[in-house]
Every structure is written in C-alpha cells, then in structure tokens.
Design a protein around this motif. Structure first.
Motif, mmCIF file in Angstrom:
data_model
loop_
_atom_site.group_PDB
_atom_site.id
_atom_site.type_symbol
_atom_site.label_atom_id
_atom_site.label_comp_id
_atom_site.label_asym_id
_atom_site.label_seq_id
_atom_site.Cartn_x
_atom_site.Cartn_y
_atom_site.Cartn_z
ATOM 1 N N PRO A 30 0.810 -1.229 0.000
ATOM 2 C CA PRO A 30 0.000 0.000 0.000
ATOM 3 C C PRO A 30 0.839 1.273 0.000
ATOM 4 C CG PRO A 30 -0.817 -1.567 1.630
ATOM 5 C CD PRO A 30 0.491 -2.089 1.157
ATOM 6 N N GLU A 31 2.005 1.231 0.649
ATOM 7 C CA GLU A 31 2.839 2.433 0.718
ATOM 8 C C GLU A 31 3.240 2.939 -0.656
ATOM 9 O OE1 GLU A 31 4.188 -0.161 4.290
ATOM 10 O OE2 GLU A 31 3.305 -0.412 2.301
ATOM 11 N N LEU A 32 3.430 2.020 -1.605
ATOM 12 C CA LEU A 32 3.861 2.393 -2.958
ATOM 13 C C LEU A 32 2.757 2.204 -3.989
ATOM 14 C CD1 LEU A 32 7.423 0.753 -2.926
ATOM 15 C CD2 LEU A 32 6.803 3.113 -2.375
ATOM 16 N N GLU A 33 1.622 1.678 -3.550
ATOM 17 C CA GLU A 33 0.485 1.404 -4.436
ATOM 18 C C GLU A 33 0.890 0.474 -5.572
ATOM 19 O OE1 GLU A 33 -1.094 5.159 -5.691
ATOM 20 O OE2 GLU A 33 -2.047 5.557 -3.759
ATOM 21 N N ILE A 34 1.594 -0.596 -5.214
ATOM 22 C CA ILE A 34 2.005 -1.597 -6.206
ATOM 23 C C ILE A 34 1.656 -2.987 -5.681
ATOM 24 C CG2 ILE A 34 3.900 -0.200 -7.123
ATOM 25 C CD1 ILE A 34 5.825 -1.933 -5.485
ATOM 26 N N THR A 35 1.631 -3.941 -6.605
ATOM 27 C CA THR A 35 1.466 -5.354 -6.263
ATOM 28 C C THR A 35 2.674 -6.105 -6.803
ATOM 29 O OG1 THR A 35 -0.948 -5.216 -6.358
ATOM 30 C CG2 THR A 35 0.037 -7.403 -6.553
ATOM 31 N N THR A 36 3.464 -6.687 -5.914
ATOM 32 C CA THR A 36 4.671 -7.383 -6.353
ATOM 33 C C THR A 36 4.351 -8.824 -6.732
ATOM 34 O OG1 THR A 36 5.258 -8.129 -4.124
ATOM 35 C CG2 THR A 36 6.056 -5.959 -4.802
ATOM 36 N N CYS A 37 5.246 -9.401 -7.501
ATOM 37 C CA CYS A 37 5.131 -10.804 -7.904
ATOM 38 C C CYS A 37 6.399 -11.538 -7.498
ATOM 39 C CB CYS A 37 4.917 -10.914 -9.414
ATOM 40 S SG CYS A 37 4.942 -12.618 -10.039
ATOM 41 N N PHE A 38 6.294 -12.364 -6.478
ATOM 42 C CA PHE A 38 7.384 -13.192 -5.983
ATOM 43 C C PHE A 38 8.568 -12.378 -5.470
ATOM 44 C CE2 PHE A 38 10.254 -17.034 -6.348
ATOM 45 C CZ PHE A 38 9.584 -17.736 -5.373
ATOM 46 N N ASP A 39 8.317 -11.132 -5.105
ATOM 47 C CA ASP A 39 9.317 -10.345 -4.393
ATOM 48 C C ASP A 39 9.104 -10.448 -2.897
ATOM 49 O OD1 ASP A 39 11.181 -9.094 -6.106
ATOM 50 O OD2 ASP A 39 9.564 -7.884 -6.920
ATOM 51 N N MET A 40 7.865 -10.609 -2.501
ATOM 52 C CA MET A 40 7.510 -10.722 -1.091
ATOM 53 C C MET A 40 6.773 -12.043 -0.911
ATOM 54 S SD MET A 40 8.556 -7.745 0.005
ATOM 55 C CE MET A 40 7.813 -7.790 1.633
ATOM 56 N N LEU A 41 7.350 -12.955 -0.134
ATOM 57 C CA LEU A 41 6.705 -14.236 0.101
ATOM 58 C C LEU A 41 6.018 -14.248 1.460
ATOM 59 C CD1 LEU A 41 9.260 -16.830 -1.272
ATOM 60 C CD2 LEU A 41 7.336 -15.745 -2.419
ATOM 61 N N LYS A 42 4.804 -14.758 1.505
ATOM 62 C CA LYS A 42 4.072 -14.890 2.763
ATOM 63 C C LYS A 42 4.633 -16.073 3.553
ATOM 64 C CE LYS A 42 -0.105 -13.197 0.455
ATOM 65 N NZ LYS A 42 0.432 -13.205 -0.910
ATOM 66 N N ALA A 43 4.838 -15.879 4.826
ATOM 67 C CA ALA A 43 5.397 -16.950 5.658
ATOM 68 C C ALA A 43 4.488 -18.174 5.673
ATOM 69 C CB ALA A 43 5.629 -16.446 7.074
ATOM 70 N N ASN A 44 3.176 -17.965 5.536
ATOM 71 C CA ASN A 44 2.258 -19.101 5.580
ATOM 72 C C ASN A 44 2.154 -19.835 4.247
ATOM 73 O OD1 ASN A 44 0.813 -17.300 4.037
ATOM 74 N ND2 ASN A 44 -0.867 -17.045 5.506
ATOM 75 N N MET A 45 3.036 -19.501 3.297
ATOM 76 C CA MET A 45 3.133 -20.293 2.077
ATOM 77 C C MET A 45 3.480 -21.737 2.427
ATOM 78 S SD MET A 45 5.786 -19.697 -1.082
ATOM 79 C CE MET A 45 6.553 -21.098 -1.885
ATOM 80 N N LEU A 46 4.283 -21.904 3.483
ATOM 81 C CA LEU A 46 4.598 -23.222 4.029
ATOM 82 C C LEU A 46 4.246 -23.212 5.518
ATOM 83 C CD1 LEU A 46 8.001 -23.900 2.226
ATOM 84 C CD2 LEU A 46 5.796 -24.957 1.725
ATOM 85 N N PRO A 47 3.908 -24.372 6.100
ATOM 86 C CA PRO A 47 3.335 -24.396 7.450
ATOM 87 C C PRO A 47 4.286 -24.043 8.582
ATOM 88 C CG PRO A 47 3.630 -26.626 6.596
ATOM 89 C CD PRO A 47 3.872 -25.694 5.451
ATOM 90 N N SER A 48 5.598 -24.164 8.379
ATOM 91 C CA SER A 48 6.524 -23.922 9.486
ATOM 92 C C SER A 48 7.900 -23.536 8.960
ATOM 93 C CB SER A 48 6.649 -25.185 10.359
ATOM 94 O OG SER A 48 7.263 -26.227 9.616
ATOM 95 N N THR A 49 8.738 -23.078 9.872
ATOM 96 C CA THR A 49 10.118 -22.772 9.508
ATOM 97 C C THR A 49 10.843 -24.020 9.034
ATOM 98 O OG1 THR A 49 10.185 -20.964 11.123
ATOM 99 C CG2 THR A 49 12.302 -21.815 10.357
ATOM 100 N N SER A 50 10.543 -25.152 9.645
ATOM 101 C CA SER A 50 11.151 -26.414 9.218
ATOM 102 C C SER A 50 10.768 -26.758 7.786
ATOM 103 C CB SER A 50 10.717 -27.553 10.163
ATOM 104 O OG SER A 50 11.161 -27.304 11.473
ATOM 105 N N ALA A 51 9.516 -26.495 7.436
ATOM 106 C CA ALA A 51 9.069 -26.754 6.061
ATOM 107 C C ALA A 51 9.793 -25.838 5.073
ATOM 108 C CB ALA A 51 7.556 -26.557 5.965
#
Length: 338
Positions: free
Chosen positions: A178-199
C-alpha cells in the motif's frame, strides 16, 4: 518472478509494514533499468540462438542420439525462459507492479525456476552421456535402448523439478504494498506459504541440494573423468575440442548457477533465522543464471566444428559435399557428445 524472490517473508499484505530497505529496493529505478536492459539482451540472444538450435536439432540433425535428445530438452527449457523474460522486464519497468493476476504470476515464476533446474539436470544428463560414451563405451552400444532412456530421463527431470517446486504452484505469490500502491510478484513471500520454519528449510534445502549440488558434483565427476581419458588416450583435434568443451561447460556451470544457488541458500537462512539479507547480491547473481539460456547454443553447438559446418551449409555460407555430410553424420553417430 525468479528475478526477485525471497526479498522478505511476511505473514500477509495487510498487517505488515515494510522496512525502509525493502521500500528503497522497489524504488531503485537505476538498478531496475540496468537489470531490465540485461534481460532484453538475454531475451534477444536466447530466442534467436535457441530458435535456430531447435530447428537444427529437430529437423537437420540425424540420428537422434541421447545427447541430441538432451540438447532438445535443454533448448526447450531455454526457449520457455525466453518467452517469460519479457513479462519480467515489463514488471520491473513498471516499478515492480504486477498487473496480470496471481495465476500468471505463479505460472511465470514456475517457468523461471523450472528453466534453471531443468537446465542443471539436463547438463548433468549430457555429462553422464559423454562419460558413458567415452569412459565406459562397452556399456553404451545399444542405440535404441539409449534413446528410450534419454526420453524417460527428460520426463523424470521435469517430474522431479515440478515436485520440488510444488509449493510455488499452489500459492498466491502476489503481494500488495500500500505504501507504494504496487502489487509485487514473488518479491515478497508470505510466511504461511509453508506451514513452518522447518518446512521452509526443507523446501530450500531440496532446491539447493537435490537440484543443484548433487547435479553439480555428478557433472564435475563425469567431465573430469572424460578429460583424463581423452588426455591419456588421444591427442587428435577432435578430442582436443571435446576437452576444451568440457572445460567450458564446467566453467559456465560454475559461473551461471553456483553463485545464484549459494546466495539463495545463504540469504534464505539469514532471512528466516536472523532477519538479515543478502538480497541485492542474490538479485545480481540472477543475471548470470539467465545468461546460461543464451550461451547454451554457443557452448553445445557452435563450439563443435561439425555443427558449425552444418550451420554454414544451411545458411549457404559454406557448401558441404555429400561425402562430407556422410562423414559428419558418421562422426555424430560414433561420438554422440560432439
């Protein structure tokens, strides 16, 4: 996109405020333009070189030895990257603003990573083919069986890569800033993409270990044995070219793929466990990995005198007599790696 992965791993796009370094990265116009120019050059050389190579390999090269089958597979992955790069260029020049939706983002990200790791595995397969043909020729006689093994090998490569990269196919890889009014593609990964740090650790380890380190070691072993065998048994011009080509392949393998994968692993570990980053170095290393896609035609084909003569004949720059053509095809059938 592959060009900008693992910059940050966040929980979601609404509750996280990005740090100044990350915002500065997205606003760094000069770096974005410089990398885009490199990608433009890579795209042009990639499509021209690999388009010509695909035509020659499919329609002008016979018999289809295992090495030729692997080269066709390698050229196919390179052409896929060449068609995806323009989307990456557009994305960067628009200030890291992705406008084509989550599905297209996931697809193109998959194309980028599949190209890298299928290229690595294909180069390993070619090195094994050369090793068996030169160091273990008695194991390498039945052409028909070898062709089937080569085709099955290509399918297994794709299956392994897609299995490891499965999380990329099942996750929304876009991220609103929102700060830049952009939508990135694979620059910012959500931590919940995988269930845990071990994953996450298992995912990254699988990519670096199974799709890079093991193939790199196998490729190095095969070419070292090939070089030792040829250096000991023969000093003909043909064998000298094969030795030089082996050195070039190892050099490009090291320069194009090693820095990227080492930095990917180091950056991801630092980001996951220590909240630090090597992202800028990692991003720059990606330029070298993409260069491989436009260098492959020169390394595997134009480094060969026989292939160069075929190119000149097709382009009417040099005419081959029928006797010369038969001699070349005979050489290829005996020395499939050349």
């Amino acid at each position: 996109m592959r060009g900008h992965s693992y910059a940050n791993m966040t929980r979601n796009s609404s509750s996280i405020k990005l740090d100044n370094a990350t915002l500065a990265l997205f606003q760094d116009v000069n770096t974005s333009i410089a990398i885009s120019v490199i990608y433009m050059l890579v795209t042009a050389i990639n499509l021209i070189g690999n388009g010509l190579s695909m035509w020659l390999l499919v329609f002008r090269t016979s018999p289809k030895t295992p090495s030729i089958i692997f080269m066709i597979n390698l050229t196919l992955t390179d052409l896929a990257l060449g068609t995806a790069l323009p989307f990456q260029i557009s994305y960067q020049l628009q200030g890291y603003n992705w406008k084509l939706g989550p599905s297209m983002c996931s697809l193109l990200t998959l194309v980028f990573y599949t190209n890298m790791y299928c290229s690595i595995l294909t180069m390993m397969a070619i090195s094994i083919d050369r090793y068996l043909g030169i160091v273990r020729p008695m194991m390498f006689r039945e052409t028909r069986g070898r062709k089937s093994i080569a085709v099955i090998g290509c399918l297994l490569m794709w299956g392994l890569v897609l299995a490891v990269l499965y999380p990329l196919m099942t996750t929304d890889l876009t991220f609103d800033v929102p700060e830049l009014e952009i939508t990135t593609c694979f620059d910012m990964l959500k931590a919940n993409m995988l269930p845990s740090t071990s994953a996450w650790a298992a995912f990254l380890f699988s990519m670096v270990f199974f799709l890079f380190l093991v193939p790199f070691c196998v490729t190095t072993f095969c070419y070292v044995r090939v070089i030792r065998k040829l250096a000991r048994d023969s000093k003909t011009a043909q064998k000298s070219r094969a030795i030089r080509l082996a050195f070039i392949v190892l050099l490009v393998f090291t320069v194009c793929f090693a820095p990227n994968n080492i930095l990917l692993f180091a950056h991801s570990v630092l980001r996951l466990f220590y909240k630090k980053s090597l992202y800028m170095a990692y991003k720059l290393s990606l330029c070298f990995s993409c260069l491989n896609s436009c260098l492959d035609p020169f390394i595997y084909y134009f480094a060969s005198k026989d292939f160069r003569q075929k190119v000149r004949a097709i382009m009417n720059l040099h005419s081959l007599s029928s006797a010369d053509s038969m001699k070349l095809e005979h050489k290829e059938s005996l020395y499939s790696a050349h």
